[in-house]
Design an enzyme around this catalytic site. Structure first.
Site, PDB file in Angstrom:
ATOM      1  N   HIS A 172       2.269  -3.771   2.634  1.00  8.85           N
ATOM      2  CA  HIS A 172       1.540  -4.244   3.815  1.00  8.85           C
ATOM      3  C   HIS A 172       1.511  -5.769   3.780  1.00  8.85           C
ATOM      4  O   HIS A 172       0.986  -6.369   2.837  1.00  8.85           O
ATOM      5  CB  HIS A 172       0.117  -3.667   3.837  1.00  8.85           C
ATOM      6  CG  HIS A 172       0.088  -2.222   4.200  1.00  8.85           C
ATOM      7  ND1 HIS A 172      -0.851  -1.338   3.736  1.00  8.85           N
ATOM      8  CD2 HIS A 172       0.919  -1.506   5.022  1.00  8.85           C
ATOM      9  CE1 HIS A 172      -0.601  -0.130   4.247  1.00  8.85           C
ATOM     10  NE2 HIS A 172       0.458  -0.213   5.028  1.00  8.85           N
ATOM     11  N   ALA A 173       2.079  -6.360   4.814  1.00 10.33           N
ATOM     12  CA  ALA A 173       2.396  -7.783   4.771  1.00 10.33           C
ATOM     13  C   ALA A 173       1.175  -8.686   4.572  1.00 10.33           C
ATOM     14  O   ALA A 173       1.235  -9.671   3.847  1.00 10.33           O
ATOM     15  CB  ALA A 173       3.125  -8.163   6.056  1.00 10.33           C
ATOM     16  N   ARG A 174       0.070  -8.342   5.192  1.00 14.91           N
ATOM     17  CA  ARG A 174      -1.072  -9.262   5.174  1.00 14.91           C
ATOM     18  C   ARG A 174      -1.890  -9.183   3.887  1.00 14.91           C
ATOM     19  O   ARG A 174      -2.836  -9.955   3.700  1.00 14.91           O
ATOM     20  CB  ARG A 174      -1.983  -8.949   6.363  1.00 14.91           C
ATOM     21  CG  ARG A 174      -2.573  -7.550   6.347  1.00 14.91           C
ATOM     22  CD  ARG A 174      -3.175  -7.198   7.685  1.00 14.91           C
ATOM     23  NE  ARG A 174      -3.642  -5.822   7.733  1.00 14.91           N
ATOM     24  CZ  ARG A 174      -4.033  -5.225   8.852  1.00 14.91           C
ATOM     25  NH1 ARG A 174      -4.015  -5.878   9.993  1.00 14.91           N
ATOM     26  NH2 ARG A 174      -4.457  -3.986   8.834  1.00 14.91           N
ATOM     27  N   ARG A 233       0.826  -6.281   9.515  1.00 10.45           N
ATOM     28  CA  ARG A 233       0.780  -5.249   8.463  1.00 10.45           C
ATOM     29  C   ARG A 233       2.123  -4.548   8.242  1.00 10.45           C
ATOM     30  O   ARG A 233       2.533  -4.303   7.112  1.00 10.45           O
ATOM     31  CB  ARG A 233      -0.267  -4.207   8.890  1.00 10.45           C
ATOM     32  CG  ARG A 233      -0.263  -2.897   8.126  1.00 10.45           C
ATOM     33  CD  ARG A 233      -1.336  -1.978   8.718  1.00 10.45           C
ATOM     34  NE  ARG A 233      -1.259  -0.611   8.277  1.00 10.45           N
ATOM     35  CZ  ARG A 233      -2.006  -0.083   7.312  1.00 10.45           C
ATOM     36  NH1 ARG A 233      -2.869  -0.833   6.658  1.00 10.45           N
ATOM     37  NH2 ARG A 233      -1.899   1.183   6.991  1.00 10.45           N
ATOM     38  N   ASN A 250       3.813   2.478   4.773  1.00 11.79           N
ATOM     39  CA  ASN A 250       3.013   3.423   3.992  1.00 11.79           C
ATOM     40  C   ASN A 250       2.596   4.653   4.809  1.00 11.79           C
ATOM     41  O   ASN A 250       1.657   5.353   4.460  1.00 11.79           O
ATOM     42  CB  ASN A 250       1.779   2.739   3.398  1.00 11.79           C
ATOM     43  CG  ASN A 250       1.327   3.414   2.105  1.00 11.79           C
ATOM     44  OD1 ASN A 250       2.151   3.992   1.381  1.00 11.79           O
ATOM     45  ND2 ASN A 250       0.028   3.370   1.829  1.00 11.79           N
ATOM     46  N   HIS A 254      -2.432  -2.672  -2.953  1.00  4.79           N
ATOM     47  CA  HIS A 254      -2.876  -3.029  -1.600  1.00  4.79           C
ATOM     48  C   HIS A 254      -4.134  -3.889  -1.699  1.00  4.79           C
ATOM     49  O   HIS A 254      -4.696  -4.087  -2.763  1.00  4.79           O
ATOM     50  CB  HIS A 254      -3.259  -1.767  -0.808  1.00  4.79           C
ATOM     51  CG  HIS A 254      -2.118  -0.878  -0.454  1.00  4.79           C
ATOM     52  ND1 HIS A 254      -1.623  -0.779   0.813  1.00  4.79           N
ATOM     53  CD2 HIS A 254      -1.372  -0.027  -1.213  1.00  4.79           C
ATOM     54  CE1 HIS A 254      -0.627   0.085   0.838  1.00  4.79           C
ATOM     55  NE2 HIS A 254      -0.464   0.562  -0.379  1.00  4.79           N
ATOM     56  N   SER A 255      -4.595  -4.353  -0.542  1.00  7.17           N
ATOM     57  CA  SER A 255      -5.959  -4.868  -0.450  1.00  7.17           C
ATOM     58  C   SER A 255      -6.479  -4.457   0.916  1.00  7.17           C
ATOM     59  O   SER A 255      -5.680  -4.212   1.824  1.00  7.17           O
ATOM     60  CB  SER A 255      -5.992  -6.385  -0.604  1.00  7.17           C
ATOM     61  OG  SER A 255      -5.488  -7.036   0.549  1.00  7.17           O
ATOM     62  N   TYR A 290      -9.720   7.774   3.322  1.00  9.23           N
ATOM     63  CA  TYR A 290      -9.395   8.519   4.543  1.00  9.23           C
ATOM     64  C   TYR A 290      -8.084   9.252   4.348  1.00  9.23           C
ATOM     65  O   TYR A 290      -7.397   9.056   3.344  1.00  9.23           O
ATOM     66  CB  TYR A 290      -9.320   7.602   5.769  1.00  9.23           C
ATOM     67  CG  TYR A 290      -8.534   6.317   5.598  1.00  9.23           C
ATOM     68  CD1 TYR A 290      -7.198   6.310   5.191  1.00  9.23           C
ATOM     69  CD2 TYR A 290      -9.136   5.089   5.858  1.00  9.23           C
ATOM     70  CE1 TYR A 290      -6.489   5.128   5.060  1.00  9.23           C
ATOM     71  CE2 TYR A 290      -8.439   3.889   5.724  1.00  9.23           C
ATOM     72  CZ  TYR A 290      -7.112   3.925   5.321  1.00  9.23           C
ATOM     73  OH  TYR A 290      -6.412   2.757   5.179  1.00  9.23           O
ATOM     74  N   GLU A 301      -6.457  -0.528  -4.206  1.00 10.67           N
ATOM     75  CA  GLU A 301      -6.936  -1.507  -3.221  1.00 10.67           C
ATOM     76  C   GLU A 301      -7.665  -2.599  -4.000  1.00 10.67           C
ATOM     77  O   GLU A 301      -8.712  -2.358  -4.591  1.00 10.67           O
ATOM     78  CB  GLU A 301      -7.915  -0.853  -2.234  1.00 10.67           C
ATOM     79  CG  GLU A 301      -7.325   0.290  -1.435  1.00 10.67           C
ATOM     80  CD  GLU A 301      -6.543  -0.170  -0.213  1.00 10.67           C
ATOM     81  OE1 GLU A 301      -6.435  -1.400   0.018  1.00 10.67           O
ATOM     82  OE2 GLU A 301      -6.034   0.702   0.496  1.00 10.67           O
TER      83      GLU A 301
HETATM   84  O1  0X9 Z   1      -3.940   2.853   4.709  1.00  7.05           O
HETATM   85  C1  0X9 Z   1      -3.265   2.540   3.736  1.00  7.05           C
HETATM   86  O2  0X9 Z   1      -2.049   2.601   3.719  1.00  7.05           O
HETATM   87  C2  0X9 Z   1      -3.956   2.021   2.497  1.00  7.05           C
HETATM   88  N1  0X9 Z   1      -5.054   1.200   2.847  1.00  7.05           N
HETATM   89  S1  0X9 Z   1      -4.780  -0.268   3.504  1.00  7.05           S
HETATM   90  O3  0X9 Z   1      -5.996  -0.760   4.022  1.00  7.05           O
HETATM   91  N2  0X9 Z   1      -4.320  -1.249   2.366  1.00  7.05           N
HETATM   92  O4  0X9 Z   1      -3.751  -0.149   4.466  1.00  7.05           O
HETATM   93  C3  0X9 Z   1      -4.456   3.173   1.671  1.00  7.05           C
HETATM   94  C4  0X9 Z   1      -3.356   4.018   1.198  1.00  7.05           C
HETATM   95  C5  0X9 Z   1      -3.773   4.856   0.136  1.00  7.05           C
HETATM   96  N3  0X9 Z   1      -2.654   5.584  -0.250  1.00  7.05           N
HETATM   97  C6  0X9 Z   1      -2.729   6.664  -0.961  1.00  7.05           C
HETATM   98  N4  0X9 Z   1      -3.802   7.027  -1.542  1.00  7.05           N
HETATM   99  N5  0X9 Z   1      -1.660   7.356  -1.078  1.00  7.05           N
HETATM  100 ZN    ZN Z   2      -2.337  -1.735   2.445  1.00  3.78          ZN
END
Ligand code: 0X9
Ligand code: ZN
Length: 401
Positions: free
Chosen positions: A167-169, A223, A239, A292-293, A343, A365
């Site tokens: 994720h770019a940002r 993103r 992702n 990620h963050s 989520y 994260e």
């Molecule tokens: O939504 C996402 O891709 C990730 N959060 S973010 O805010 N950095 O975009 C969470 C992905 C979690 N991935 C897995 N648990 N597989």
């Molecule tokens: Zn991310």
């Protein structure tokens, strides 16, 4: 409050100059009273400032062209944002001034690659690189291997694969890649008899090169990758593009403008194809972390469903160890199954790696929990790198070899 926003926008337009709301970058707070609104928001073309969308309210980043996308939502004005295009100018500095610059500053695309190249050229015995693919806009994608220059015949090394900047940002994830590289190299050089004797660390520092470049030049909050989807929309959420659970409507979107647009098919994107094929080319994948963050969470599969993974106990035990290690630097991390504690997300990297290789595969994260969000201040880079290294080492110690 809604009326306030509109009148401010109109007043600014009418005034022509200093039109902050109409021409600048702003944050607004959108009301999310029910599940239908939540879904509409995540499916929309709006760029959310929150990692986690939930009922209540959500902060949304509104660029000059974005006001019309808010139509149909109730929202209030939450303040101005810096113009993301100014970032490079404001934060311009000379690369390579001091060895520890990467602990103090964010590095752009070329600087991160220069950092890795520098390590490789200075330490040719321990560091090898491989081009794993080419991004949709033609940027080379690189993986770097850190390990001892010896191999026991007939016993291939186990590879720990990590990647950042899918994720770019989420810039801090790139800083963490550099720190894992540097710390591993230090370990290899100082304790070659005991550190990672039959293991390799493979780092893909920039999994989304086009998107990352774009965050330095055009939009700090970008993103996705930079695929031209047609109709004026760009980007696939890498992702959400992996095969495991791909297409789930709960955890991804079919709308091309959405921040979680999954693409036209699983592995439609060259960037995810590159990671898939690279992992498949390794003799033995032993563990995986996708950095990620933000949110300070250690997440494990499944993310596409709330069904528990067969290895729940292992994920939970290792997760708790990482949680303790990562929480020793002044910030608290929590761990758990992604679909339970964050989520549902369909088509993620670590669901895919777990499904293919049956090994510990996490998404971490990093900092913070929302005070600064993606724009984590540079004075927190070092501590975040330290805590990421502490977590990584815990998992490394468990990796089969
Ligand atoms: O939504 C996402 O891709 C990730 N959060 S973010 O805010 N950095 O975009 C969470 C992905 C979690 N991935 C897995 N648990 N597989
Ligand atoms: Zn991310």
């Amino acid at each position: 409050m809604r009326a306030f926003v509109f009148s401010l926008a109109l007043a600014s337009l009418a005034a022509g100059a200093g039109a902050q709301v109409a021409t600048g970058w702003n944050k607004v707070r959108v009301d999310v009273p029910d599940a239908a609104t939540l879904r509409r928001l995540s499916d929309s073309d709006l760029n959310t400032a929150d990692c986690i969308l939930h009922l209540g309210q959500a902060d949304v980043i509104v660029g000059p062209q974005d006001w019309s996308k808010l139509s149909g939502f109730r929202y209030s004005y939450a303040g101005p944002l810096e113009d993301p295009r100014d970032w490079q100018q404001r934060h311009g500095w000379d690369f390579g001034v001091a060895v520890d610059d990467y602990r103090l500053h964010y590095y752009n695309h070329d600087q991160i690659l220069a950092f890795f190249e520098n390590l490789r050229l200075q330490n040719p015995k321990f560091v090898v690189r491989k081009q794993i693919g080419t991004s949709i806009n033609g940027q080379a994608m690189w993986a770097y291997r850190f390990g001892l220059p010896v191999e026991i015949p007939g016993k291939p090394k186990t590879s720990f694969v990590v990647h950042g900047l899918i994720h770019a940002r989420e810039w801090i994830s790139g800083s963490v890649m550099m720190h894992l590289a540097k710390s591993t190299l230090d370990g290899l050089k100082s304790s070659p008899m005991t550190f990672m004797v039959n293991q390799n660390l493979w780092i893909i520092p920039i999994t989304n090169p086009d998107g990352y470049k774009y965050t330095w030049t055009n939009d700090r909050y970008w993103r996705k990758n930079r695929r031209n989807n047609g109709g004026g929309t760009f980007g696939v959420d890498l992702n959400r593009n992996y095969a495991k659970g791909w297409g789930g409507n709960d955890g991804s979107s079919g709308n091309k403008g959405s921040e979680t647009y999954r693409g036209t098919a699983a592995f439609s994107e060259p960037e995810t194809q590159a990671v898939r094929d690279f992992a498949a080319s390794l003799p033995k994948v032993g563990a995986f972390i996708d950095f990620h963050s933000f949110s300070q969470l250690i997440l494990w599969p499944w993310s596409y469903t709330t069904t528990r993974p067969a290895d729940q106990t292992m994920f939970n035990n290792y997760g708790l160890e990482m949680e303790t290690a990562m929480s020793a630097f002044g910030r608290n991390y929590d761990q758990g199954q992604c679909s339970w504690i964050l989520y549902t997300a369909s088509g993620t990297s670590n669901d895919y790696i777990y499904s293919q290789y049956n090994v510990p595969a996490y998404a971490i994260e990093l900092r913070d929990t929302g005070q600064f969000g993606f724009e984590l201040p540079e004075d927190q880079i070092q501590a975040t790198q330290d805590e990421a290294w502490a977590g990584y080492v815990k998992l490394l110690n468990h990796m089969a070899h």
